[in-house]
Design an enzyme around this catalytic site. Structure first.
Site, PDB file in Angstrom:
ATOM      1  N   HIS A 120      11.466   7.826   6.470  1.00 33.79           N
ATOM      2  CA  HIS A 120      12.652   7.981   5.486  1.00 33.79           C
ATOM      3  C   HIS A 120      13.008   9.173   5.406  1.00 33.79           C
ATOM      4  O   HIS A 120      12.753  10.142   6.330  1.00 33.79           O
ATOM      5  CB  HIS A 120      11.779   7.340   4.226  1.00 33.79           C
ATOM      6  N   GLU A 157       7.052   8.632  -0.744  1.00 33.40           N
ATOM      7  CA  GLU A 157       6.558   8.312   0.729  1.00 33.40           C
ATOM      8  C   GLU A 157       6.991   9.304   1.684  1.00 33.40           C
ATOM      9  O   GLU A 157       6.650   9.894   2.631  1.00 33.40           O
ATOM     10  CB  GLU A 157       6.837   6.902   1.198  1.00 33.40           C
ATOM     11  N   HIS A 214       4.353   6.854   7.995  1.00 39.90           N
ATOM     12  CA  HIS A 214       4.673   6.130   6.779  1.00 39.90           C
ATOM     13  C   HIS A 214       3.421   5.799   5.948  1.00 39.90           C
ATOM     14  O   HIS A 214       2.282   6.177   6.129  1.00 39.90           O
ATOM     15  CB  HIS A 214       5.148   4.695   6.966  1.00 39.90           C
ATOM     16  N   GLU A 296       0.884   3.232   9.042  1.00 43.15           N
ATOM     17  CA  GLU A 296       0.892   2.815   7.414  1.00 43.15           C
ATOM     18  C   GLU A 296      -0.133   3.379   6.953  1.00 43.15           C
ATOM     19  O   GLU A 296      -1.373   2.928   7.186  1.00 43.15           O
ATOM     20  CB  GLU A 296       1.216   1.551   7.201  1.00 43.15           C
TER      21      GLU A 296
END
Ligand code: ZN
Length: 332
Positions: A120, A157, A214, A296
């Site tokens: 992101h 995030e 992430h 993650e």
């Protein structure tokens, strides 16, 4: 029979001093013996050289058995008693550098390239139109990028992934790895990059490994980390046949090391407790031609996981675990 473990063993060492024979007496005896033997040894050495024709065959053992120039009682005694050797003498100690101190050991992964993809971008929230644009991921079409999630207190995030990525870069660069970030907070772009560009950066760098960082955003109570591996897909410009196997090895290394350094458990909500999940819907994996995984690191929407994700100390452990996994994969 009683056995007292605290009792010292009887003296057996050859160098122990006999109480009925002072050390100086023993050494005097040895010096005399050496002095008497030296001329005979020298004569024997000269004779051997003459008879041997003075060849330079390196395979022959060295012939000099007596320190010809030395008259030091200590050196002579050490040689005569067999309790010493040339390398034990301070003047002849080996000066060869240890392999552990050489340049190759200091930078074991010099010449290797790792691409780190911080998931992101903090600017994505302000550029929803741009990031919603559809891009080709070979097997499908998908949004250019997404905003990512946040903790309940608003820690993004995108901030987390950039922070861990920068820590990861520092650890890898210290080992001589060339590190490329797909985007960098130091000169951050307004949004993105798009997922196809993120994959392309790894491909064009011919990266030895690519990791996309992430954190997840699912309901509270779901905890732990997981590593996402590419499925075997083929369609359009996507063909993961060659990266499925090395990516799995990379992912397994990262998962194991991440669990070790952070103390986190594999996710309790997917992956059946393995910390590994295979997906065929991520453009960043489908379009990659280099070994690549996503991680993650935890669930930002769970208070206990969020307490870890917002801790700089924990993020350093996370970066170290990912780095250790990459280094292991690269054989460093
Ligand atoms: Zn994400």
């Amino acid at each position: 029979m009683r056995y007292d473990e605290s009792s010292p063993p009887p003296p057996e060492s050859a160098s122990s001093v006999s109480p009925d024979r002072p050390w100086y007496t023993r050494r005097s005896t040895l010096v005399v013996a050496v002095a008497a033997l030296a001329p005979a040894c020298l004569a024997g050495w000269v004779l051997t050289e003459v008879l041997g024709g003075g060849t330079t065959d390196d395979s022959r053992p060295p012939r000099i058995v007596m320190p010809l120039a030395s008259t030091s009682p200590a050196a002579a005694a050490a040689s005569a008693s067999g309790s010493g050797s040339a390398s034990a003498s301070p003047g002849t100690a080996s000066a060869a550098p240890s392999a552990a101190t050489g340049p190759a050991a200091a930078k074991p992964l010099a010449g290797r390239t790792v691409v780190i993809d911080p998931g992101h971008n903090p600017g994505n929230f302000k550029h929803t139109t741009e990031i919603d644009r559809q891009v080709d991921i070979g097997t499908n079409r998908k949004e250019c990028d997404t905003t990512g999630t946040t903790t309940n207190s608003g820690y993004m995030e995108a901030e987390f992934s950039m922070d861990v990525s920068q820590r990861l870069r520092a650890v890898l660069e210290a080992k001589g790895v060339k590190v490329v970030l797909t985007h960098d907070a130091a000169k951050e772009r307004p949004f993105g990059p798009c997922i196809d560009e993120r994959a392309r950066i790894g491909n064009e760098a011919t990266a030895d490994a690519v990791v996309s960082v992430h954190a997840d955003g699912v309901s509270a109570g779901n905890r732990g980390f997981h590593v996402i591996l590419p499925a075997r897909v083929r369609g359009g410009s996507a063909d993961t046949a060659k990266i499925v196997e090395p990516s799995r090895r990379l992912g397994e290394r990262i998962a194991g090391n991440f669990a070790r350094t952070t103390g986190s458990a594999p996710a309790n909500y997917l992956g059946s407790g393995t910390g590994l999940v295979v997906r065929d819907d991520l453009g960043g994996l489908n379009l990659s031609t280099r070994p690549k995984v996503f991680i993650e690191c935890g669930n930002m929407r769970d208070a206990k996981d969020a307490a870890q994700l917002t801790s700089p100390e924990w993020r350093q452990k996370a970066a170290q675990g990912i780095a250790d996994g990459i280094v292991g994969f690269l054989g460093g």
